[in-house]
Design a protein around this motif. Structure first.
Motif, PDB file in Angstrom:
ATOM      1  N   ASP A 108       3.502  -8.808  -4.606  1.00 29.99           N
ATOM      2  CA  ASP A 108       2.822  -9.046  -5.878  1.00 29.99           C
ATOM      3  C   ASP A 108       1.935  -7.850  -6.181  1.00 29.99           C
ATOM      4  OD1 ASP A 108       0.659  -9.369  -4.183  1.00 29.99           O
ATOM      5  OD2 ASP A 108       0.068 -11.319  -4.945  1.00 29.99           O
ATOM      6  N   PHE A 109       1.202  -7.941  -7.290  1.00 27.16           N
ATOM      7  CA  PHE A 109       0.393  -6.805  -7.734  1.00 27.16           C
ATOM      8  C   PHE A 109      -0.661  -6.433  -6.705  1.00 27.16           C
ATOM      9  CE2 PHE A 109      -3.458  -5.204  -9.780  1.00 27.16           C
ATOM     10  CZ  PHE A 109      -2.954  -4.022 -10.284  1.00 27.16           C
ATOM     11  N   TRP A 110      -1.290  -7.399  -6.052  1.00 27.00           N
ATOM     12  CA  TRP A 110      -2.357  -7.101  -5.101  1.00 27.00           C
ATOM     13  C   TRP A 110      -1.827  -6.334  -3.888  1.00 27.00           C
ATOM     14  CZ3 TRP A 110      -6.883  -7.458  -7.192  1.00 27.00           C
ATOM     15  CH2 TRP A 110      -7.077  -8.353  -8.219  1.00 27.00           C
ATOM     16  N   PHE A 111      -0.650  -6.707  -3.433  1.00 31.00           N
ATOM     17  CA  PHE A 111      -0.046  -5.947  -2.340  1.00 31.00           C
ATOM     18  C   PHE A 111       0.303  -4.534  -2.802  1.00 31.00           C
ATOM     19  CE2 PHE A 111       0.811 -10.071  -0.284  1.00 31.00           C
ATOM     20  CZ  PHE A 111       0.354  -9.763   0.994  1.00 31.00           C
ATOM     21  N   ASP A 112       0.834  -4.420  -4.010  1.00 30.04           N
ATOM     22  CA  ASP A 112       1.130  -3.086  -4.541  1.00 30.04           C
ATOM     23  C   ASP A 112      -0.125  -2.223  -4.617  1.00 30.04           C
ATOM     24  OD1 ASP A 112       3.788  -3.610  -4.751  1.00 30.04           O
ATOM     25  OD2 ASP A 112       3.805  -3.831  -6.934  1.00 30.04           O
ATOM     26  N   TRP A 113      -1.224  -2.813  -5.064  1.00 31.48           N
ATOM     27  CA  TRP A 113      -2.480  -2.075  -5.151  1.00 31.48           C
ATOM     28  C   TRP A 113      -2.965  -1.664  -3.760  1.00 31.48           C
ATOM     29  CZ3 TRP A 113      -7.308  -4.194  -8.221  1.00 31.48           C
ATOM     30  CH2 TRP A 113      -8.164  -3.137  -8.505  1.00 31.48           C
ATOM     31  N   PHE A 114      -2.811  -2.570  -2.802  1.00 34.86           N
ATOM     32  CA  PHE A 114      -3.200  -2.263  -1.422  1.00 34.86           C
ATOM     33  C   PHE A 114      -2.352  -1.121  -0.867  1.00 34.86           C
ATOM     34  CE2 PHE A 114      -2.577  -3.047   3.161  1.00 34.86           C
ATOM     35  CZ  PHE A 114      -3.872  -2.825   3.592  1.00 34.86           C
ATOM     36  N   TYR A 115      -1.025  -1.186  -1.052  1.00 43.35           N
ATOM     37  CA  TYR A 115      -0.144  -0.127  -0.572  1.00 43.35           C
ATOM     38  C   TYR A 115      -0.420   1.180  -1.310  1.00 43.35           C
ATOM     39  CZ  TYR A 115       2.462  -3.979   1.528  1.00 43.35           C
ATOM     40  OH  TYR A 115       2.819  -5.077   2.240  1.00 43.35           O
ATOM     41  N   ALA A 116      -0.711   1.088  -2.597  1.00 43.14           N
ATOM     42  CA  ALA A 116      -1.059   2.290  -3.350  1.00 43.14           C
ATOM     43  C   ALA A 116      -2.337   2.905  -2.782  1.00 43.14           C
ATOM     44  CB  ALA A 116      -1.233   1.968  -4.831  1.00 43.14           C
ATOM     45  N   GLY A 117      -3.308   2.078  -2.451  1.00 43.72           N
ATOM     46  CA  GLY A 117      -4.545   2.583  -1.856  1.00 43.72           C
ATOM     47  C   GLY A 117      -4.296   3.291  -0.533  1.00 43.72           C
ATOM     48  N   LEU A 118      -3.457   2.694   0.307  1.00 43.87           N
ATOM     49  CA  LEU A 118      -3.119   3.349   1.576  1.00 43.87           C
ATOM     50  C   LEU A 118      -2.385   4.671   1.340  1.00 43.87           C
ATOM     51  CD1 LEU A 118      -1.883   0.330   3.738  1.00 43.87           C
ATOM     52  CD2 LEU A 118      -4.074   1.527   3.881  1.00 43.87           C
ATOM     53  N   ALA A 119      -1.466   4.675   0.379  1.00 41.48           N
ATOM     54  CA  ALA A 119      -0.721   5.900   0.076  1.00 41.48           C
ATOM     55  C   ALA A 119      -1.647   6.982  -0.478  1.00 41.48           C
ATOM     56  CB  ALA A 119       0.402   5.598  -0.911  1.00 41.48           C
ATOM     57  N   ILE A 120      -2.595   6.582  -1.313  1.00 42.90           N
ATOM     58  CA  ILE A 120      -3.534   7.542  -1.890  1.00 42.90           C
ATOM     59  C   ILE A 120      -4.415   8.156  -0.805  1.00 42.90           C
ATOM     60  CG2 ILE A 120      -5.581   7.702  -3.376  1.00 42.90           C
ATOM     61  CD1 ILE A 120      -4.061   5.619  -5.199  1.00 42.90           C
ATOM     62  N   VAL A 121      -4.897   7.328   0.105  1.00 39.75           N
ATOM     63  CA  VAL A 121      -5.717   7.843   1.204  1.00 39.75           C
ATOM     64  C   VAL A 121      -4.895   8.768   2.091  1.00 39.75           C
ATOM     65  CG1 VAL A 121      -6.957   7.163   3.302  1.00 39.75           C
ATOM     66  CG2 VAL A 121      -7.339   5.913   1.180  1.00 39.75           C
ATOM     67  N   PHE A 122      -3.656   8.368   2.406  1.00 42.84           N
ATOM     68  CA  PHE A 122      -2.788   9.216   3.226  1.00 42.84           C
ATOM     69  C   PHE A 122      -2.506  10.551   2.531  1.00 42.84           C
ATOM     70  CE2 PHE A 122       1.439  10.769   4.316  1.00 42.84           C
ATOM     71  CZ  PHE A 122       1.291  10.968   5.684  1.00 42.84           C
ATOM     72  N   HIS A 123      -2.228  10.490   1.238  1.00 44.02           N
ATOM     73  CA  HIS A 123      -1.936  11.715   0.489  1.00 44.02           C
ATOM     74  C   HIS A 123      -3.142  12.644   0.480  1.00 44.02           C
ATOM     75  CE1 HIS A 123      -1.515  14.062  -3.301  1.00 44.02           C
ATOM     76  NE2 HIS A 123      -0.305  14.225  -2.836  1.00 44.02           N
ATOM     77  N   ALA A 124      -4.309  12.107   0.219  1.00 41.82           N
ATOM     78  CA  ALA A 124      -5.521  12.940   0.189  1.00 41.82           C
ATOM     79  C   ALA A 124      -5.840  13.503   1.569  1.00 41.82           C
ATOM     80  CB  ALA A 124      -6.697  12.136  -0.346  1.00 41.82           C
ATOM     81  N   ALA A 125      -5.721  12.667   2.600  1.00 40.59           N
ATOM     82  CA  ALA A 125      -6.004  13.135   3.962  1.00 40.59           C
ATOM     83  C   ALA A 125      -4.983  14.185   4.398  1.00 40.59           C
ATOM     84  CB  ALA A 125      -6.012  11.955   4.929  1.00 40.59           C
ATOM     85  N   GLY A 126      -3.719  13.969   4.057  1.00 48.08           N
ATOM     86  CA  GLY A 126      -2.694  14.950   4.410  1.00 48.08           C
ATOM     87  C   GLY A 126      -2.905  16.278   3.707  1.00 48.08           C
ATOM     88  N   ALA A 127      -3.224  16.224   2.428  1.00 42.18           N
ATOM     89  CA  ALA A 127      -3.474  17.457   1.677  1.00 42.18           C
ATOM     90  C   ALA A 127      -4.722  18.162   2.211  1.00 42.18           C
ATOM     91  CB  ALA A 127      -3.626  17.154   0.193  1.00 42.18           C
TER      92      ALA A 127
END
Length: 171
Positions: A108-127
């Motif tokens: 659902d949307f909340w899981f998508d938002w949670f996964y998006a948050g994890l992806a955003i943190v991973f992307h920023a940390a990786g960069a």
């Protein structure tokens, strides 16, 4: 009127919209990073990554994980990142999302938002880590406002991408 709706031109237009709207919107979002915007600290989210991530979370069937390589290369060339940075990070994120979605049936949307948050943190940390490897001295704490703002911007981007998706699938 029904004759016009079923004409070959109308069918080709609908097929073009169905196939290319996600690609074109993502490429335009990547190019938005070229606009000169001067800020004293990083606050502006990576719109190209956010649009790509939103399309991936809303419509996982339209792109295979290998699509992240092409979009990542385009982002690396357009934004001036080291070649391979976005390619690697975005592909890892796409593969992780595929793995998660194959193991978890509920979505659902909340899981998508949670996964998006994890992806955003991973992307920023990786960069950030790639920058450190290239001798950058930027502290990670300086990126926290941008990470927070990007996570909070996900619902608005999801709404925008959903509007594009509805237009894409409309007759």
């Amino acid at each position: 009127m029904s004759r016009i709706a079923g004409s070959p031109g109308a069918i080709l237009y609908r097929e073009w919209k169905r196939r290319y709207v996600p690609v074109v919107t993502t490429l335009i979002a990547i190019l938005l990073g070229l606009f000169p915007l001067v800020v004293s600290s990083p606050l502006i989210p990576d719109i190209g990554f956010l649009v790509l991530l939103t399309w991936r979370l809303l419509r996982p069937e339209i792109w295979m994980p290998v699509a992240a390589l092409g979009f990542g290369l385009f982002d690396d060339l357009a934004s001036g990142h080291p070649i391979g940075q976005s390619m690697a990070l975005w592909t890892i994120i796409f593969l992780a999302l595929d793995l998660i979605e194959h193991r978890i049936d509920y979505k659902d949307f909340w899981f998508d938002w949670f996964y998006a948050g994890l992806a955003i943190v991973f992307h920023a940390a990786g960069a950030w880590y790639i920058g450190v490897l290239m001798d950058s001295h930027t502290p990670f704490t300086q990126l926290l406002p941008q990470i927070g703002f990007t996570i909070l911007a996900y619902p608005a981007m999801a709404r925008l991408v959903l509007g594009f998706d509805r237009w894409r699938l409309s007759r």
